[in-house]
Design an enzyme around this catalytic site. Sequence first.
Site, short mmCIF file in Angstrom:
data_model
loop_
_atom_site.label_atom_id
_atom_site.label_comp_id
_atom_site.label_asym_id
_atom_site.label_seq_id
_atom_site.Cartn_x
_atom_site.Cartn_y
_atom_site.Cartn_z
N LYS A 14 -10.41 -0.25 -8.40
CA LYS A 14 -9.22 -1.12 -8.37
C LYS A 14 -8.64 -0.99 -6.97
CE LYS A 14 -4.67 -1.56 -10.61
NZ LYS A 14 -3.84 -0.96 -11.68
N TRP A 15 -8.65 -2.10 -6.23
CA TRP A 15 -8.22 -2.10 -4.82
C TRP A 15 -6.80 -2.66 -4.77
CZ3 TRP A 15 -11.53 -1.25 -0.37
CH2 TRP A 15 -10.91 -1.53 0.86
N ASP A 16 -5.84 -1.77 -4.65
CA ASP A 16 -4.43 -2.17 -4.74
C ASP A 16 -3.82 -2.38 -3.36
OD1 ASP A 16 -2.00 -2.69 -5.94
OD2 ASP A 16 -1.82 -0.74 -6.93
N MET A 17 -2.68 -3.06 -3.31
CA MET A 17 -1.94 -3.29 -2.05
C MET A 17 -0.50 -3.57 -2.47
SD MET A 17 -0.44 -5.45 0.17
CE MET A 17 -0.70 -7.14 -0.34
N ASN A 18 0.40 -2.65 -2.12
CA ASN A 18 1.72 -2.71 -2.74
C ASN A 18 2.89 -3.03 -1.83
OD1 ASN A 18 1.40 -2.13 -5.64
ND2 ASN A 18 0.31 -0.34 -4.86
N TRP A 34 7.15 -10.55 -8.10
CA TRP A 34 6.53 -9.43 -8.82
C TRP A 34 6.86 -9.56 -10.32
CZ3 TRP A 34 9.07 -5.04 -11.17
CH2 TRP A 34 8.16 -4.06 -11.62
N CYS A 55 -5.86 -6.13 -6.53
CA CYS A 55 -4.54 -5.98 -7.12
C CYS A 55 -3.55 -5.93 -5.96
CB CYS A 55 -4.52 -4.67 -7.91
SG CYS A 55 -2.91 -4.22 -8.55
N ASP A 77 1.67 -7.09 -12.91
CA ASP A 77 2.13 -5.81 -13.46
C ASP A 77 2.89 -6.04 -14.75
OD1 ASP A 77 1.01 -4.11 -11.69
OD2 ASP A 77 2.82 -3.66 -10.57
C1 DGJ Z 1 0.67 -1.40 -8.62
C2 DGJ Z 1 -0.36 -1.86 -9.59
O1 DGJ Z 1 -0.19 -3.21 -9.87
C3 DGJ Z 1 -0.28 -1.01 -10.84
O2 DGJ Z 1 -1.18 -1.48 -11.79
C4 DGJ Z 1 -0.57 0.42 -10.46
O3 DGJ Z 1 -1.89 0.52 -10.01
C5 DGJ Z 1 0.40 0.87 -9.40
N1 DGJ Z 1 0.43 -0.03 -8.28
C6 DGJ Z 1 0.06 2.24 -8.93
O4 DGJ Z 1 0.82 2.61 -7.87
#
Ligand code: DGJ
Length: 723
Positions: A473-477, A196, A523, A545
């Site tokens: 913006k399709w995020d996955m964290n 990350w 993302c 990020d």
């Molecule tokens: C992770 C993304 O990379 C960020 O840009 C942002 O959208 C956050 N998640 C939001 O939780």
Amino acid sequence: MISFDSKEQIFYLETQNTTYAMCVFHNQVLVHLYWGKRINPTLKNDYCLKFKRRTLTGFDCGEFSTEDMPLEYSTYGNADTRLPSFGAVYSDGSRISKLIYKGYKIVKGKPSLEGLPATYCVDENEAETLIIQLFDSVKTVDVYLSYTVFDELDAITRSVKIVNNGERLLLNTALSATVDFYGMDESDILHLDGTWCRERHITRRRIVHGNQNIDSRSGASSAYHNPFIAICDKDATENHGDVYGFSLVYSGNFTAGVELNAYNCARAYIGINPFEFEFVLENGESLQTPEAVLTYSLEGLGGMSRIYHKLYRTRLCRGKYRDAERFVLINNWEATYFNFDEAKLVEIAKKASEIGVDTMVLDDGWFGARNTDKAGLGDWYENPDRLPNGLKSLADKVNSLGMRFGLWFEPEMVNPDSDLYRKHPDWVLHVESRESSLVRNQLTLDLSRKDVCDYIIEAVSAVLNKANIEYVKWDMNRYMTEAGSALLPPEKQGEVMHRYMLGLYYVLETITNRFPNVLFESCASGGGRFDPGMLYYMPQTWTSDDSDAVERLMIQYGTSIVYPYSAMGAHVSACPNHQVSRTTPFRMRCNVAMPGQFGFELDLNKCTEKELETARQAIIEYKELQHIFHKGDCYRLKSPFETNLSVIQFISEDKNTVVVCIDSKKAIPNAPNEYIRLEGLDDNAVYSLDGEIYGGDYLMNRGIVFINDVEYKSLRLILKKYR
Ligand code: DGJ
């Protein structure tokens, strides 16, 4: 072009600059003969077997060992002890397969891969596909090897379909491509690694005897390793030398690497990671592997990258925004995090519209009970605390400023503190009676289930239908842990991670088709799933990020090894930078973001007039140069991994404009002259730069002088072909 020399039983796959050849040997094994610079098709079938060695693993036909042969698609358990391309456990417990040639066909164009992203052709004359059928006679398994030749784009794609015509089997290895090369002891392997905020840094190391592997076990292609390797001559540079690229169009667990054996035969491989992978095939069932994209370049790493850039930009990315100009957006994440309301967002949008930004993106926090990252994921309806007037009201206000409105989602996830989880606790990946690991207070939805996929499709669609939303913006964290599925029987639990990907691709295919006018950006906590699979559905990815300009020099440089700048989301953010606390000049931040998909991620109301003016100018410049950054040819002139500078050059499609982006990570006191030699110009042409005239040959052989005397010096030089 694809041809078959029936006398020698040799297949030739020829692109503009390369030849790939394989033969059906007299024991009916498919043997790899050649891959490299284009040569005349005059090979002989027995070129593969010039030496007879003592071996401890036995002989085939009493005369040679398969261990000693370059094989096209290999199995373990016979005379070859190297890492195999294919492996299965059969119902009688046996694990031996032997794949023998059965036949071939050549078709025009490129058939699509069922359920999977892949490169494509627009006109069937752009490519040809060879499908070779292999089979295991004992277990009645058919293996179809597909090779598509993109003649002009100089690339060959490979994928495999395995069909079981016998009793149930358990597939445990099904790679997309393996290539056996001889004489590779003097070569390097290059890959892109990180984590990350530090994605796709370049690692290059000498290939030594044994297995050199990178992989992903996290359920996503991941920030740890990108699904790509290059095998390069040890002397290969950016401009010279043999480089072989292997890139996988897949977003899940992959393996890639090279195994060098005692005879200096290197087996390069790429595909779904066999680690923890088991796929049951009943009689009549099949598995389609993801696609591997193979490239060969004589012009070093730069030549390889330009092949990937063009192929991925034009024949992997799809839809309206493949060729259309994308948006200059402002995203509120680093400006507000969770601390926003409608009025604050409209203020940010207003300021942005004044300087020429055309899209306002609302990031995390607009839905469910999402006031922190502890709750709300899964509940895709407005958070009444944040947006009492709803999304439509906000979107309308943004639209009335002459801007588009965009929205963040993280559809693959759920917080335990959400209505969705309370209603469907079994919808997450989990293993009964084991605690599930939380990451950022969230769990992964089980996309191997159709009901979960359909929920996501309908939930996201309902929001997109509710207001004028033109960007997503399709995020996955988080990565996957305890990856079990409540719906699959015990013997199919080894399929979960791959089935998740098939589910995700089904969701993305459906939603992107349903909303063709929406620009989608993927993302995964930044670039945690920056891969060709995602690019097939969404033509750009939030690169990292880490928005610090200096860190971005490395991240974007590394990313450009495979991916075009048109695929990289890149924003100007506030200083001190939120990730590394560094302060860099505003102009440098604009310059570094500019070759990517340019945008802003800060509260412009907090900027000085001078900064706003710089931003305004940068947007004008970007709009002029965007087509060169995104559609031109990219040359990396100096690496920020090896020097204090990052220098990237772009040449427009018509070859008349050259943009050189020079950024310094660190100044040198009393700095010497550095000469930056340009690439790819016309030797006999004359170029103008800042009112001076230079010959193309001079610029390429002596170069532009640069003095690295000021911290974070950042220049954009624009050369025009004069005559
Ligand atoms: C992770 C993304 O990379 C960020 O840009 C942002 O959208 C956050 N998640 C939001 O939780």
